[in-house]
Write a protein that holds these residues in place. Structure first.
Motif, mmCIF file in Angstrom:
data_model
loop_
_atom_site.group_PDB
_atom_site.id
_atom_site.type_symbol
_atom_site.label_atom_id
_atom_site.label_comp_id
_atom_site.label_asym_id
_atom_site.label_seq_id
_atom_site.Cartn_x
_atom_site.Cartn_y
_atom_site.Cartn_z
ATOM 1 N N LYS A 39 -7.942 -5.902 16.098
ATOM 2 C CA LYS A 39 -7.677 -5.298 17.413
ATOM 3 C C LYS A 39 -6.677 -6.140 18.195
ATOM 4 O O LYS A 39 -5.798 -5.593 18.893
ATOM 5 N N LEU A 43 -3.054 -4.800 19.718
ATOM 6 C CA LEU A 43 -2.706 -4.891 21.137
ATOM 7 C C LEU A 43 -1.431 -5.725 21.329
ATOM 8 O O LEU A 43 -0.592 -5.379 22.185
ATOM 9 N N ARG A 74 -2.428 -3.002 30.904
ATOM 10 C CA ARG A 74 -3.758 -2.642 30.406
ATOM 11 C C ARG A 74 -4.026 -3.302 29.047
ATOM 12 O O ARG A 74 -5.126 -3.801 28.796
ATOM 13 N N GLN A 78 -6.996 -5.962 28.003
ATOM 14 C CA GLN A 78 -7.893 -5.808 26.852
ATOM 15 C C GLN A 78 -7.793 -7.013 25.906
ATOM 16 O O GLN A 78 -8.809 -7.469 25.362
ATOM 17 N N GLN A 81 -9.808 -9.801 27.318
ATOM 18 C CA GLN A 81 -11.234 -9.578 27.100
ATOM 19 C C GLN A 81 -11.635 -9.867 25.652
ATOM 20 O O GLN A 81 -12.693 -10.461 25.388
#
Length: 235
Positions: A39, A43, A74, A78, A81
């Motif tokens: 992921k 990103l 955004r 992410q 996080q």
């Protein structure tokens, strides 16, 4: 009640389930780390793509450029996080690995303690003391037997040492006398041989013959180098 609390409360029925083993929990955590890593790569690629779009539109299409920058923000949020989640999962995985290691160590130490206890159950300290005492006694007996065998056994050794030494000296003297009688001395002649008459050597006669010569006549009989030296000294 928050949704997170309802989620964990709803799983209350899992108490009847058996707890997962440390190996299963570690495998799940590694799978989660791998999924979050993928992921992250996605990103990061999207962030670079949106940044390229914002640069491409620039002042020509501000609306499209602003939309690209919003999407980039955004994705960056992410990504932040996910970084925090990965840090938490990594810490949890390391703690679980340490706990599993400590559990295995403790279990093995418990097995070893039980084995030692089982071995010592058949041992009696009083029997051990008696056994060690018996071993010591047998060693002492064996030592006495060895010393008895190693002692010199004499049969009729009551002889006078001085008498034996005197007899030995007599035997040595007899042997020496036999050797002296077998030695032959050379015959000594009755008269010494006559010595030949000594004749004067030639150099002495030459010296006497040259004694009355003059320096000039004497130089004629000398070699070349000595003749030159004599002439230089006379001059």
């Amino acid at each position: 009640m928050s949704k997170l609390g309802k989620f964990f409360k709803g799983g209350g029925s899992s108490k009847s389930r058996a707890a997962p083993s440390p190996q299963e929990a570690l495998a799940r955590l590694r799978e989660t780390e791998e999924m979050l890593g993928k992921k992250q790569e996605y990103l990061e690629n999207r962030i670079q793509r949106e940044l390229a779009l914002a640069k491409k539109h620039g002042t020509q299409n501000k609306r499209a450029a602003l939309q690209a920058l919003k999407r980039k923000k955004r994705f960056e949020k992410q990504l932040t996080q996910i970084d925090g989640t990965l840090s938490t999962i990594e810490f949890q995985r390391e703690a679980l690995e340490n706990s599993h290691t400590n559990t295995e160590v403790l279990r093995n130490m418990g097995f070893a303690a039980k084995a030692m206890k089982a071995v010592h159950e058949n041992m009696d300290l009083n029997k051990i003391d008696d056994l060690m005492q018996e071993i010591t006694e047998q060693q002492d007996i064996a030592q006495e037997i060895s010393e008895a065998f190693s002692q010199r056994v004499g049969f009729g050794d009551g002889f006078d040492e001085d008498e034996l030494m005197a007899e030995l000296e007599e035997l040595e003297q007899e042997e020496l006398n036999k050797k002296m009688t077998n030695i032959r001395l050379p015959n000594v002649p009755s008269s010494l041989p006559a010595q030949p008459d000594r004749k004067p050597s030639m150099p002495s006669v030459a010296r006497r013959s040259r004694a009355g010569l003059s320096p000039a006549q004497l130089s004629e009989h000398l070699p070349g180098r000595q003749k030159k030296r004599m002439m230089i000294s006379n001059n």
